[in-house]
Design an enzyme around this catalytic site. Sequence first.
Site, mmCIF file in Angstrom:
data_model
loop_
_atom_site.group_PDB
_atom_site.id
_atom_site.type_symbol
_atom_site.label_atom_id
_atom_site.label_comp_id
_atom_site.label_asym_id
_atom_site.label_seq_id
_atom_site.Cartn_x
_atom_site.Cartn_y
_atom_site.Cartn_z
ATOM 1 N N CYS A 199 0.835 -1.210 0.000
ATOM 2 C CA CYS A 199 0.000 0.000 0.000
ATOM 3 C C CYS A 199 0.866 1.255 0.000
ATOM 4 O O CYS A 199 1.358 1.688 1.049
ATOM 5 C CB CYS A 199 -0.924 -0.008 1.219
ATOM 6 N N CYS A 202 -0.504 4.167 2.085
ATOM 7 C CA CYS A 202 -0.366 4.004 3.544
ATOM 8 C C CYS A 202 1.069 4.223 3.993
ATOM 9 O O CYS A 202 1.326 4.826 5.030
ATOM 10 C CB CYS A 202 -0.750 2.593 3.986
ATOM 11 N N ASP A 203 2.015 3.680 3.244
ATOM 12 C CA ASP A 203 3.383 3.572 3.758
ATOM 13 C C ASP A 203 4.412 4.447 3.051
ATOM 14 O O ASP A 203 5.535 4.595 3.534
ATOM 15 C CB ASP A 203 3.841 2.103 3.646
#
Length: 384
Positions: A199, A202-203
């Site tokens: 992701c 997200c990261d």
Amino acid sequence: MFVEGTTSEVLRLPQLHWRNPMETKVPEKVVVIGSGPAGWSAAIYAARAALRPLLFEGALSAENQEAGRLPMGQLTTTGYVENYPGFPPGDMRNYLNTAISEDRLYAVPEEVFDDSATQRGISGPALMELMRRQAEYFGTRVVSEDVVDVDFSKRPFRLIDSNDDVTLAETVVVATGASARWLGLPSEERFKTNGVSGCAVCDGAAPRFRNRPIVVVGGGDSAVEDALFLTKFASQVMIVHRRDELRASKILAKRATDNPKIEFLWNSKVVEILGDDANGVTGVRIANTASSDAATKEIEASGVFVAIGRRPNVEFLHNALELDEEGYIKRPIPFRTNTSVPGVFVAGDVGDSRYRQGIVAAGSGACAALDVEKFLLEKSADNS
Ligand code: NAP
């Protein structure tokens, strides 16, 4: 997957445990499982049909985070959604601040309040929060747990959730979506908390990727979109694709080829992710897919983002519904949301290996709710 980052911060927030103990033994008219566009859309339609839907949005657990199936669906892992009708470029600040309740604004990343960013439409997380809000506004009750087991052998159906509660349901809409597929390498598993991610949104902002090279694996829209997003942080993004042609849509492919920070490694596959416990990922070893030459080469990278497609989230069903050969829920009646069990309906990506678009999922959620309504009407006519 990382200690820093948007999704991990969400994990620290208190979870909602909606439950009315008096009601657990009274069958719900309809239970919706899943909180992507299909789930919320099914809930909005069911709520407006006075069916008082109960929706399981999933748990904010570390296990779900690692498996890439956190609540609110795949769009929350997308930066900007430019093809969902109704959101032309513009400043959404006022609307989001008034439409989304204050206690949920944490789920909408800061950049959506940046004027320049909003020129592109709406962010995935903001779109999902709007859908959630709309469903709640019409009376949907939301449970922040996973459904972990089902008994569809007789009605009312029984659903067991991750809090060990049992919910009875006259009808069910399964809208659990799909989650990231992985390469299946032992080294991928080893570095999943230390440089390997499924992701980018997200990261990608984690400090370890700043001004350093990153590898993205895949050739579809997700890989290209992830690569474009990651150029905000990385010194260089290398897309490793197993063929010499992208599967991604033309508009995204052009943006990537025009971006000086993106390089393509065609006809290539990652055979090992390199690194050590202290530094996490330090590179990848890639092989050529177009020649029989066994030689491999090493590339330096601070992280590997895997974007090679999705698999449907059906594990909790334990084969209670028929699946097709790719593992998607079978829809025995063309153009309908019926499944192999009367009274259980399917919506969104968990039953769609072809279109896999937010707008299609939302549409199928509406169809599922209409099919539920018709089913319940027919049952009550049978019983009168
Ligand atoms: P996808 O379209 O199925 O593409 C998966 C990519 O990964 C393909 O290029 C595939 O290669 C490659 N791949 C598959 N298995 C692999 C393996 N084991 N090793 C290496 N490479 C592998 O999946 P997606 O990109 O996640 O997109 C899914 C759906 O969401 C699509 O319908 C897409 O249009 C949609 N989507 C849309 C947007 C947008 O509109 N902005 C953004 C993201 C996703 P081959 O090409 O050789 O098969």
